[in-house]
Enzyme design. Structure first.
Site, mmCIF file in Angstrom:
data_model
loop_
_atom_site.group_PDB
_atom_site.id
_atom_site.type_symbol
_atom_site.label_atom_id
_atom_site.label_comp_id
_atom_site.label_asym_id
_atom_site.label_seq_id
_atom_site.Cartn_x
_atom_site.Cartn_y
_atom_site.Cartn_z
ATOM 1 N N GLU A 85 -33.866 24.996 -13.597
ATOM 2 C CA GLU A 85 -34.169 23.680 -14.168
ATOM 3 C C GLU A 85 -34.352 22.772 -12.967
ATOM 4 O O GLU A 85 -33.409 22.499 -12.232
ATOM 5 C CB GLU A 85 -32.993 23.226 -15.034
ATOM 6 C CG GLU A 85 -33.270 21.939 -15.772
ATOM 7 C CD GLU A 85 -31.980 21.315 -16.284
ATOM 8 O OE1 GLU A 85 -31.150 22.019 -16.870
ATOM 9 O OE2 GLU A 85 -31.810 20.103 -16.045
ATOM 10 N N CYS A 136 -30.371 14.801 -15.422
ATOM 11 C CA CYS A 136 -31.691 15.414 -15.401
ATOM 12 C C CYS A 136 -32.576 14.855 -16.509
ATOM 13 O O CYS A 136 -33.790 14.997 -16.458
ATOM 14 C CB CYS A 136 -31.578 16.924 -15.531
ATOM 15 S SG CYS A 136 -30.384 17.432 -16.781
#
Lengths: 528, 528
Positions: free
Chosen positions: A257, A294
């Site tokens: 990610e 994030c």
């Protein structure tokens, strides 16, 4: 495996290994040396020990016991864990207590998942002589040793005891964690707790181990016995590791990610009706955790004019201006944040509505306060220096891109890379084809579509997907929720294998009570 | 997408594109020019046209209609299709009729899968204010344009109308096929039929298109709008494409099936009890389709001595010696087969029990007959030139590795790469821990474990897994069966999206009747 060899242990040397320091992000000062960096021989030893522990992990009840014991051990040392994580992350005890609760919840959820057995995706097709079909029985098996790269921004939930580790152990895969340099002491403490949990569950401690150091991370991805990688971090670092994983003699899955802008679209009608609410909500979302999530909304497409446009901007700036100054996770990120904002603010046509800046506080000399930038959306619609505004800037800053019409909005959206999330703020009566078309247009850009809310706050729920097109993720997997276990598994079919030689989950009488699909019909398992 | 650009169309040129010839593998002679190689601008046009057709494919009923129409169109032209494929593959009409039946069966199965909707993996979690959880609804969506590389050895079932194409279309992904140079005319014919099927289903023809040429394949994998790749072929070619896919600015999934040795272990007790049966079965399996199946057993670990050992070898050689000579798929493979066998037979300690060789027949001057090699297993247990015997040799040849004891057997197994299959021939009373341990030891090596049977004949069944550790596959996916659709999908979650703006599959009242999991409870769909 004939095509690969383990990395060489390196030349014999008496030079001491490099020290690993724990640093206070509030002051930038070193707290203590907590470890040394792993040399290639250390990495080799850790991976081999992990591989040696894989057989013991094949026992599902014991794996479940390990995951529950891990949660218990972390809770038993909660004060110490939270203090260690706060000292190294400056995220504060309340947030870290919540993160620890999330971490132990995940561990126990995966214990339940392991016991229930649905993740094994068992399918049984008895022999069909009429079709000339042999008896076939499919189950999933663990890939082998998983390398987990701890994330800077979640010292617990995406680090040593986090979702990658929990899901890999649940899959029967031993884990070697590469510690994040921001929280080596927390990593050491959590590793000790997980290893103690393993011992308490009757498993080898080597089902989890820890290495420190940049080069150790590279060696870990290259090691012949490493079977898969889980990573959360920067595009640059993640891409480099992805490329190493893909270039191995035997490529391995790399579930990374890497980065996400998390665009938000505010429709003119939404701005007209809810300007103050949207502005305040945006400020709360992009400053949450000091902008270090994030899923932070980093680009907000707002109407350039019309009712509410000015009010919305004013509300964002006012609310963000009231957010307390706070330190970032480390000095490198602080420098990158401040210079990243400066570089963006210096672009032609960019207005700095709220200036991000250093703002030392009594407890945190390195604290910063948030910033808000604004730019005409038209400047983002073409190649050029303004493309920088379409890259994630980690920390408490967001960019308002003022669009004058639907064409400008569409032109900016067409330039976006993949994202974890994409959000729309609608008015209450926007439920027609235009609204539906806008959402459809966002689906290629993101793994989660949010309406009238904010992307921060990732619920751990079965329907959650945490991932998205590259660079949000390097695969189509999720790193949050039950589906995360699938990253570390592969199917195996057994053809015409006698009952006595099959795994128990595939026996006709289903002695372990796992849910299965038999000859096309779902059979529920024993409930949890 | 800011980080990528489409390949340049190349310099304007008036030079004619390279011709693509159809060649008769029985004689090696050119039959006809059937197409020209695609230039970069042609590939660009094909991919853009495919991307433009994606929106139309979002309609599930229409996709199902397309898949059924494709099967109908192929059946309607069965004679022509089979004749075209036979002329270019020399596989013979009976085999190709069976392959066509498998192909149309797959297409119809995927039509049913699309209609049933279970593959969407819908999960709905209603908002839970107590947990602070928003409404979350997850579904799967297609990745975008899929590049399919046709396989040499299945001109239908793994080529233009094959499983990759069927599963990609089922997932809602338009397909651009790179034709295999062995069967360009078959590829052209099948593409025409699939495009006609699309038109008959009210879809744009560009949901399927075809390109020819090596460079076109590279351009296809590199194209910014190509979202995923399906490949069946050699380790060398597949690895090169895998590396290109991974090195793109935006890496894409590469589902490749590259090569497999498909080891077989014969226990001493099995040899003692069933030597003749095993020998004959092995011969039938490794010569099936003239040894050109990806699951051909290429390495057979047999007892070096003891009851039945000699008899087993004799039975293999006799049965294989009776197999009719037949041509290989093309002249390059014929040369590679003959030289591959020669190179292996020339290794120290290798016995040629049956010499593979050219054997022209009246209808096929390029026919070959099968070969059987034997080698002491001990020679395979260490690095050196004998490692060649652990690499796939495409065509009708197998290698008997004679093991003297369990240690030698284990040493050879430890040197194997990943495989599609691993097989054991047991005696009827071998059902104890030794047998179970042997199977457990094979699981890390293969995606399908076969007992007392042969790996050839891949049943299309829900419990089938066709894939395995690298180089058998480059991912953990299956390329056969319902699960193959998952390769072209990614999850998307919708958070707090009003009913009117959700895909119909996610509406509370489930108007399309797809199976779903709602608040933890499975809800069956409308049955097919």
């Amino acid at each position: 495996m004939t095509t690969e060899t383990a990395p060489a242990a390196g030349p014999a040397t008496t030079a001491p290994a490099a020290p690993v320091w724990s640093t206070d992000p509030r002051t930038g000062e070193r707290r203590a040396q907590v470890a040394v960096e792993a040399r290639p021989s250390d990495v080799d030893r850790a991976v081999r020990a992990a591989a040696g522990a894989a057989h013991a992990l094949a026992d599902r009840p014991r794996r479940a016991a390990l995951l529950r014991a891990a949660a218990d051990h972390l809770e038993g040392a909660a004060d110490e864990v939270i203090a260690a994580a706060d000292a190294e992350s400056a995220l504060g005890a309340p947030r870290l207590a919540g993160e620890l609760a999330r971490t132990t919840y995940q561990l126990r959820e995966f214990a339940a998942i392991v016991e229930e057995g649905g993740y094994l995706d068992v399918v049984i097709d008895h022999a069909d002589p009429a079709l000339g079909r042999p008896d076939l029985r499919r189950i999933r098996t663990g890939l082998g040793v998983v390398a987990v790269f701890a994330a800077s921004n979640f010292p617990l939930a995406f680090s040593v005891p986090g979702g990658d580790t929990a899901s890999a152990l649940a899959a029967g895969c031993p884990v070697v964690v590469k510690a994040h340099p921001d929280h080596p002491a927390t990593a050491e403490l959590c590793t000790r707790l997980l290893r103690a949990a393993a011992a308490s569950a009757g498993l080898p401690e080597d089902v989890v181990s820890l290495v420190h150091g940049f080069d150790a991370g590279l060696a870990l991805v290259r090691h012949a016995l490493t079977a898969a990688v889980g990573f959360t971090g920067s595009v640059r670092g993640g891409r480099a590791l992805h490329d190493i994983a893909a270039a191995r003699p035997r490529p391995i899955p790399f579930h990374g990610e890497l980065g996400s802008l998390n665009p938000v679209v505010v429709t003119p009608a939404a701005a007209a009706g809810r300007a103050a609410e949207i502005g305040a909500g945006l400020a709360a979302s992009f400053t949450l955790g000091n902008g270090q999530f994030c899923v932070k909304p980093g680009l907000v497409l707002t109407p350039a004019a019309g009712t509410g446009a000015g009010e919305l901007e004013k509300a964002v700036v006012e609310a963000a201006g009231r957010a307390p100054a706070a330190p970032l996770l480390d000095s490198r990120m602080r420098v990158a944040f401040l210079s990243g904002v400066r570089e963006r603010a210096a672009l032609a046509g960019v207005e700095e509505l709220l200036a991000a800046a250093e703002e030392p506080t009594a407890t945190a000399p390195l604290a910063v306060r948030p910033g808000v930038l604004a730019v005409p959306a038209a400047l983002l619609a073409a190649d050029g220096p303004h493309a920088l505004l379409l890259e994630e800037c980690f920390g408490p800053v967001t960019v308002l891109a003022r669009y004058r019409d639907q064409a400008e909005l569409a032109a900016v959206l067409a330039r976006l890379d993949g994202n974890l999330t994409a959000t729309v703020q609608f008015a209450a009566d926007e439920r027609g084809e235009d609204a539906a078309a806008l959402l459809r247009g966002l689906v290629p850009l993101a793994g989660r579509i949010v309406v009238d809310g904010w992307p921060t706050g990732v619920a751990v729920a079965p329907a959650m997907h945490h991932g998205g097109p590259y660079p949000a993720s390097t695969s189509t997997s999720t790193s949050v929720g039950a589906g995360a276990i699938a990253r570390w598994l592969r199917p195996v079919s057994y053809q015409a294998v006698p009952q006595e030689l099959l795994p128990a989950e595939l026996h006709d009488d289903n002695p372990l009570g796992v849910p299965r699909r038999v000859d096309g019909h779902p059979q529920p398992g024993r409930s949890r």
